[in-house]
Design an enzyme around this catalytic site. Structure first.
Site, PDB file in Angstrom:
ATOM      1  N   GLU A  92       0.882  -1.157   0.000  1.00 46.12           N
ATOM      2  CA  GLU A  92       0.000   0.000   0.000  1.00 46.12           C
ATOM      3  C   GLU A  92       0.926   1.214   0.000  1.00 46.12           C
ATOM      4  O   GLU A  92       1.854   1.280   0.813  1.00 46.12           O
ATOM      5  CB  GLU A  92      -0.867   0.030   1.260  1.00 46.12           C
ATOM      6  CG  GLU A  92      -1.793   1.245   1.263  1.00 46.12           C
ATOM      7  CD  GLU A  92      -2.563   1.450   2.564  1.00 46.12           C
ATOM      8  OE1 GLU A  92      -2.199   0.844   3.582  1.00 46.12           O
ATOM      9  OE2 GLU A  92      -3.536   2.229   2.546  1.00 46.12           O
ATOM     10  N   ARG A 102       6.186 -12.838   9.124  1.00 43.93           N
ATOM     11  CA  ARG A 102       6.933 -11.628   8.799  1.00 43.93           C
ATOM     12  C   ARG A 102       8.258 -11.613   9.550  1.00 43.93           C
ATOM     13  O   ARG A 102       8.463 -12.339  10.514  1.00 43.93           O
ATOM     14  CB  ARG A 102       6.101 -10.396   9.104  1.00 43.93           C
ATOM     15  CG  ARG A 102       5.681 -10.289  10.550  1.00 43.93           C
ATOM     16  CD  ARG A 102       4.704  -9.128  10.816  1.00 43.93           C
ATOM     17  NE  ARG A 102       4.876  -8.034   9.890  1.00 43.93           N
ATOM     18  CZ  ARG A 102       3.874  -7.290   9.426  1.00 43.93           C
ATOM     19  NH1 ARG A 102       2.630  -7.559   9.785  1.00 43.93           N
ATOM     20  NH2 ARG A 102       4.092  -6.289   8.613  1.00 43.93           N
ATOM     21  N   LYS A 126       5.412  -0.131  10.872  1.00 38.67           N
ATOM     22  CA  LYS A 126       5.249   1.161  10.218  1.00 38.67           C
ATOM     23  C   LYS A 126       4.938   2.247  11.251  1.00 38.67           C
ATOM     24  O   LYS A 126       5.442   3.355  11.187  1.00 38.67           O
ATOM     25  CB  LYS A 126       4.100   1.041   9.207  1.00 38.67           C
ATOM     26  CG  LYS A 126       4.195   1.994   8.044  1.00 38.67           C
ATOM     27  CD  LYS A 126       3.198   1.625   6.961  1.00 38.67           C
ATOM     28  CE  LYS A 126       3.846   0.827   5.841  1.00 38.67           C
ATOM     29  NZ  LYS A 126       2.886   0.492   4.762  1.00 38.67           N
TER      30      LYS A 126
END
Length: 567
Positions: free
Chosen positions: A47, A272, A282
């Site tokens: 994104e 991850r 993030k």
RNA sequence: AGGGGUGUAGCCAAGAGGUAAGGCAACGGUCUUUGGAAUCGUCAUUCGUUGGUUCGAAUCCAGCCACCCCUGCCA
């Protein structure tokens, strides 16, 4: 190094046993063998709402790597379905980062390119009675959803007939209703133990400008709807994502099968990446930047790809690292030492050596003729003969590291001390005859003699010397700034904050130290991005903050040092 | 608590009924004009745990324990 390798660089016997394949490749093998697919296509779907970090690098290497390994394709697709969070700036940086990592996407797509298709498919879903327009408020929807242990309740709008739903949906699209007033929902199962299946929202009204489609749309598809259909529309066979989406897979499959998409994309999840002494979320990275704990998204201490790049980590080293850590479904935190190993491993072979003195100690070679200068020919990289050599000036006035002299040496110290002889690398053997202290009792100058018969650092009489030091000719050295970077956090796992604590508490107050160092003349020509090994100290890269005649070097990573640890 | 996952060495991670790969780290030796690099060697009698099946189990079965994810109109 000379072992027999099969195609692809793996031992043939390993190939035969299926080693070197991660679990996703095994699933792909099985899919291919079963005839579920006759080709392999993946995608990297960020994104565009922030900067990529090394966790994304794992995903990028995986997706592109799988495509290459299977003779397939990998697309770069921006998941830009939420206009309030996305910006062109981020799509630019993401493309730059993926390219820097060394990958070329077969096709570039944007989920927003599919908005028209996605809308038509939504109408189809309504027509077949699998979606409805719901007038409940966001808060009401939450209440109706139930909890982890209690089933949800059906919306009073759940059984509107398709005609009314279609009309309402079209009017949503036409902008007749305010934000948040209505949504399109999938009609699945309000009692499902999987909350994602309790009539999830498919479309919301959001009258905001999209960075690519402008004001064309005021309704936007949700991830859970847009993602599987974008994959299918694009021909993706294996849609690889992280573990938190595992619960979404039934919904992913529901979208594709309900609409009978020609390509049945398959979602596969993996764990991850986490790395010690840093954060990879993030939100936390954003906080570090916004609160000024670091200087921007490309601060060399950050695990962002732009930060890592500026720090001087080579893309090839990142790829090798990602290859080495494997792919699995178990939560894990990789030791940052593993990353640093691959950085050193690459730099050791690819980087020319140079000499820099961080903390200078003046050395006068008392028996060396005043005013004389010799150019010593110095090998650029002992690991790579093709790197050639360069001239380095030598004179009577030399600079060495303070740490290379001890007035009262410990047993294992084999550098300079009163009476001791060492080698100045590529120059001469020198012996410390005397030294001078200042008023504080600190040693400020060494008086040494050199042996003229040891030019180049070799002794003709076979006399051995234990220590070898780097050095600079004082009148020829110039000053530059060196930034000594260290890990950003002192906490090994900054994410695991003690109760009442904050992850920022684990910050390393000494993650950067600026030093005015002395540099050898050849370094004056270093261009931004050029990397060197400063002899015995570490790897350094010229930073863009440098000025002509006054370069700035970032320490990429130090050299391993077995002496310090024992001491 | 309901659902979904995961537990193999200090850290990653292979392994798919036949007797625990590999990498990082660590620790020794050799070599060395970087206390770097290179190189040789050491490092799991045991796979979260308890039972069971089997000639044989990290692999199959059952129970238990631990950790992660899920109640956005974010992705």
């Amino acid at each position: 190094m000379e072992m027999t390798m099969g195609p692809g660089g793996r031992p043939p016997e390993g190939e035969a046993r299926g080693e070197g394949k991660n679990f996703i490749q095994h699933l792909i093998d099985a899919d291919l063998a079963a005839g579920n697919y006759d080709r392999v296509q993946t995608r990297f779907p960020p994104e565009p709402n922030g900067y990529l970090h090394i966790g994304h690098a794992k995903s990028i290497c995986l997706n592109f790597g799988l495509a290459v390994a299977n003779g397939g394709a990998c697309n770069l697709r921006f998941d830009d379905t939420n206009p309030t969070k996305e910006e062109q700036e981020f799509v630019d940086s993401i493309m730059e980062d993926v390219a820097w990592l060394g990958f070329q996407w077969d096709n570039l797509h944007f989920a927003s390119d599919y908005f028209g298709d996605l809308y038509r498919l939504a109408e189809k879903l309504i027509e077949i009675g699998k979606a409805y327009v719901c007038d409940l408020s966001a808060e009401e929807i939450r209440e109706y959803r139930g909890t982890l242990t209690e089933p949800g309740r059906e919306s009073p709008y759940r059984y509107r007939d398709p005609e009314e739903n279609l009309d309402l949906f079209r009017r949503m699209k036409a902008g007749e209703f305010p934000d948040g007033s209505r949504v399109l929902r999938a009609k699945i199962d309000m009692a499902s133990p999987n909350l994602n299946l309790r009539d999830p929202v498919l479309y919301r009204i959001q009258k905001s400008r999209h960075h690519r489609t402008g004001d064309d749309w005021c309704i936007y598809p949700m991830y859970d709807y847009a993602h599987p259909l974008s994959d299918a529309l694009e021909g993706v066979t294996h849609s690889i994502c992280t573990m938190e989406f595992e619960d979404h897979r039934p919904l992913y499959d529901w979208c594709i099968s309900s609409l009978d998409m020609p390509v049945k994309s398959r979602q596969i999840e993996f764990a991850r990446l986490n790395i010690t002494y840093t954060v990879l979320s993030k939100r936390k990275l954003k906080l570090l930047v916004e609160e000024g704990h670091v200087n921007g998204w490309d601060d060399p201490r950050l695990p962002t790809l732009s930060g890592i790049r500026r720090r001087g980590y080579p893309a090839a080293a990142i790829r090798a690292f990602c290859e080495s850590i494997g792919v699995a479904k178990a939560n894990s935190t990789v030791d940052i030492a593993q990353l640093e190993f691959f950085v050193r491993d690459h730099l050791n072979y690819h980087t020319p050596r140079a000499m820099a003195v961080m903390d200078p100690l003046k050395v006068t070679i008392t028996n060396y003729p005043e005013g004389q200068v010799e150019m010593m020919q110095v090998v650029n990289n002992p690991e790579n003969k093709e790197a050639g050599s360069r001239p380095v000036p030598f004179s009577r006035d030399i600079l060495i590291e303070k740490s290379d002299f001890m007035e009262f040496p410990s047993k294992k110290f084999h550098r300079l001390s009163p009476g001791a002889e060492i080698r100045l690398q590529n120059a001469y053997y020198i012996r410390c005859e005397d030294y001078r202290k200042d008023e504080n009792g600190e040693v400020v100058e060494l008086f040494c003699t050199y042996d003229p018969k040891t030019r180049g650092g070799w002794s003709e009489d076979g006399r051995r010397v234990k220590g070898t030091a780097h050095w600079l000719s004082a009148p020829h050295a110039f000053r530059g700034e060196v930034r000594l970077y260290d890990r950003l956090f002192v906490a090994e796992n900054p994410d695991e904050t003690p109760e009442g604590g904050h992850f920022l508490d684990g910050l390393n107050p000494a993650s950067m130290e600026k030093v005015a160092a002395y540099l050898e003349p050849s370094l004056l020509e270093a261009k931004v991005g050029d990397a060197f090994q400063f002899l015995r100290q570490g790897y350094f890269v010229a930073d863009r903050d440098g000025q002509p005649g006054r370069p700035v070097f970032n320490r990429i990573v130090s050299l391993k040092d077995s002496f310090k640890k024992k001491g």
